[in-house]
Design a protein around this motif. Sequence first.
Motif, short mmCIF file in Angstrom:
data_model
loop_
_atom_site.label_atom_id
_atom_site.label_comp_id
_atom_site.label_asym_id
_atom_site.label_seq_id
_atom_site.Cartn_x
_atom_site.Cartn_y
_atom_site.Cartn_z
N LEU A 123 0.82 -1.22 0.00
CA LEU A 123 0.00 0.00 0.00
C LEU A 123 0.85 1.27 0.00
CD1 LEU A 123 -2.80 1.51 0.51
CD2 LEU A 123 -2.21 1.38 2.93
N ARG A 124 0.57 2.17 -0.92
CA ARG A 124 1.10 3.55 -0.84
C ARG A 124 -0.09 4.50 -0.73
NH1 ARG A 124 5.60 6.32 -4.50
NH2 ARG A 124 6.82 5.09 -3.03
N HIS A 125 0.00 5.42 0.23
CA HIS A 125 -1.16 6.27 0.53
C HIS A 125 -0.65 7.65 0.99
CE1 HIS A 125 -4.87 7.57 2.55
NE2 HIS A 125 -5.50 6.64 1.84
N GLU A 151 6.60 7.27 6.77
CA GLU A 151 7.73 6.33 6.58
C GLU A 151 7.69 5.69 5.19
OE1 GLU A 151 9.73 3.73 8.87
OE2 GLU A 151 8.97 4.38 10.83
N HIS A 152 8.83 5.16 4.80
CA HIS A 152 8.95 4.38 3.56
C HIS A 152 9.93 3.25 3.90
CE1 HIS A 152 8.93 3.24 -0.51
NE2 HIS A 152 9.14 4.40 -1.11
N PRO A 153 9.45 2.27 4.72
CA PRO A 153 10.40 1.29 5.26
C PRO A 153 11.13 0.45 4.22
CG PRO A 153 8.11 0.67 5.76
CD PRO A 153 8.09 2.07 5.22
N GLY A 186 10.57 14.47 3.27
CA GLY A 186 11.12 13.23 2.68
C GLY A 186 10.95 12.03 3.60
N ARG A 187 9.96 11.21 3.31
CA ARG A 187 9.70 10.04 4.19
C ARG A 187 10.86 9.05 4.13
NH1 ARG A 187 4.55 8.62 0.43
NH2 ARG A 187 5.66 8.26 -1.51
N THR A 188 11.61 9.06 2.99
CA THR A 188 12.71 8.10 2.89
C THR A 188 13.80 8.42 3.92
OG1 THR A 188 13.97 9.33 1.22
CG2 THR A 188 12.29 7.83 0.40
N VAL A 189 14.05 9.72 4.15
CA VAL A 189 15.08 10.06 5.15
C VAL A 189 14.57 9.83 6.58
CG1 VAL A 189 16.56 11.60 3.81
CG2 VAL A 189 14.57 12.54 4.95
N THR A 247 18.05 14.13 -1.72
CA THR A 247 16.59 13.98 -1.89
C THR A 247 16.03 15.12 -2.73
OG1 THR A 247 16.04 15.24 0.09
CG2 THR A 247 16.35 12.87 0.38
N ARG A 248 14.88 14.87 -3.28
CA ARG A 248 14.12 15.85 -4.08
C ARG A 248 13.36 16.79 -3.15
NH1 ARG A 248 8.53 15.40 -5.93
NH2 ARG A 248 8.30 13.55 -4.62
N VAL A 249 13.27 18.05 -3.49
CA VAL A 249 12.38 18.95 -2.75
C VAL A 249 10.96 18.65 -3.24
CG1 VAL A 249 11.79 21.35 -2.24
CG2 VAL A 249 14.19 20.69 -2.46
N GLN A 250 10.09 18.23 -2.30
CA GLN A 250 8.81 17.61 -2.68
C GLN A 250 7.70 18.63 -2.88
OE1 GLN A 250 7.89 14.04 -0.56
NE2 GLN A 250 9.94 13.25 -0.90
N LYS A 251 7.68 19.19 -4.07
CA LYS A 251 6.73 20.25 -4.44
C LYS A 251 5.30 19.96 -3.99
CE LYS A 251 5.36 22.80 -8.57
NZ LYS A 251 5.48 22.89 -10.01
N HIS A 285 20.22 8.38 -4.04
CA HIS A 285 19.01 9.21 -4.19
C HIS A 285 17.85 8.24 -4.33
CE1 HIS A 285 16.14 12.15 -5.56
NE2 HIS A 285 17.03 13.10 -5.77
N PRO A 286 16.73 8.46 -3.61
CA PRO A 286 15.62 7.52 -3.76
C PRO A 286 14.94 7.66 -5.12
CG PRO A 286 14.97 9.34 -2.32
CD PRO A 286 16.44 9.51 -2.60
N LEU A 287 15.16 8.78 -5.80
CA LEU A 287 14.59 9.11 -7.10
C LEU A 287 13.06 9.23 -7.00
CD1 LEU A 287 16.86 6.86 -9.35
CD2 LEU A 287 17.15 9.29 -8.88
N PRO A 288 12.38 10.02 -7.79
CA PRO A 288 12.92 10.71 -8.97
C PRO A 288 13.73 11.94 -8.59
CG PRO A 288 10.63 11.35 -8.62
CD PRO A 288 10.94 10.29 -7.59
N ARG A 289 14.70 12.29 -9.48
CA ARG A 289 15.43 13.54 -9.26
C ARG A 289 14.80 14.61 -10.17
NH1 ARG A 289 21.17 12.42 -12.49
NH2 ARG A 289 20.19 11.30 -14.18
N1 ASP Z 1 10.27 7.97 -4.39
C1 ASP Z 1 10.45 8.49 -3.05
C2 ASP Z 1 9.16 8.44 -2.27
O1 ASP Z 1 8.18 7.89 -2.74
C3 ASP Z 1 11.10 9.83 -3.03
C4 ASP Z 1 10.38 10.94 -3.76
O2 ASP Z 1 9.25 10.81 -4.18
O3 ASP Z 1 11.02 12.01 -3.90
O4 ASP Z 1 9.11 8.92 -1.15
#
Ligand code: ASP
Length: 327
Positions: A123-125, A151-153, A186-189, A247-251, A285-289
Motif C-alpha cells: 500500500l502507498r497512501h 515512513e517508507h520502510p 522526505g519520508r525516505t530520510v 533527496t528531491r524537494v517535494q513540491k 538518491h531515492p529518485l525521482p530527481r
Molecule cells: N520515491 C520516493 C518516495 O516515494 C522519493 C520521492 O518521491 O522524492 O518517497
Amino acid sequence: MPTNHTSPYLPFGDQRTAAWYGKDIISVKQFTRSDLEYVFGVAHEMRGMVARVGTFDLLKGKILANLFYEPSTRTSSSFTAAMERLGGSVIPINEVRYSSVSKGESLPDTVRTLECYADVIVLRHPETGSAAIAAEAASKPLINAGDGIGEHPTQALLDTFTIFEELGAGQVDGMTVTMLGDLKYGRTVHSLARLLSLFRVKINYVSPEILRLPKEVLDEVDAKRIPQAEYRSLEQVLPETDVLYVTRVQKERFEDPADYEKVKGAYVIDPEIMKAAKKEMIVMHPLPRVGEISVDFDDDPRAAYFRQMEYGLYVRMALLAMVLGKA
Ligand code: ASP
C-alpha cells in the motif's frame, strides 16, 4: 554490479523465517540489527538467483495486490517485478480513480476486499499512519510502500542494503552519512535515519531552514546516542562523507507554493562540487530527481543511484518471501 556468491550475511533459510511469516511491514522500528542481517542475507541470495536463473517458483500461486493511491514508478514496478520473478502474480491498482475508491470506499473496506483475492497487500497512501490503519483492518500481511510524509520502510531497507553491498557489510559502523535536501517532507530520510541509528554511524543533515528533519526523528536518533548535526551548507561536511543521500524537494507537499520556489534549487550535486568528496564514497538518491543531481555526474563510479534501484528489487523479493513464509 558484480555478483558475489559468497554471502557475507546470515545463511538463507535461517530459523528467523518463522518470525516474519504473516507479519505486516509498517515501520523500520520493527527491525533489529540482526533482522537486517537476515533480510540482507535473503536479498543477497535473491540477487544471486536472479543473476543465475532470472525467474523461479518460490511464490508460485501467490497473489500480490499492489494498491497505490500516490504516483510511483520504482516502488510499484519493483514490487511487481519482485512478485513475478518469484513466480507469483499481481493485481495492479495504480489508478484508484478507476476503482471503488472514487465512489467513496474507505481504506479499511478496500483492503478487506483485496485480501479476499490476494495473499499480500502493498500500500502507498498520502496520509501518515494510513498503512497502520489498513494493516489493522487486514488479516493478510500488508507492506507500507510510503504513507504520506511518514515512513517508507522498504526504501530504507533497500538503501541500507545498497550501503552494505557497495561499501562492505562490515564497514557501516564508523561511517559518516550526510542527508541532503528536503528532510522535512522526505519520508525516505525519516525511515533511513531511524534505521541507520541501529549502527554506530554519524549523521549530518543538510537542508534549508524550512526543510529541517522533524524533531521527532531527531529525538529518536538522539535516544540511540547517534552523533548527529544539522547544517545549512554542504561544503563543510562533504569531505568527511561516506554516503551522500540526496533527496528531491517535494513540491506536492508544500502548502504555500512560494515556499517551494524559495528552496527548490537549494543544492545541486555536480562533478565540480564532488571534487571535494572522498574517492571511495557513494552518492544515493531515492529518485525521482528533478535537478538536484546533474546528469553530468551520472558516469562517476560514486554515483550509486541507478544501482540502488536494482538492489530494491532483491530487497522486495526478500520481504515478499519472508512475509509469505518462503524465505
Ligand atoms: N520515491 C520516493 C518516495 O516515494 C522519493 C520521492 O518521491 O522524492 O518517497
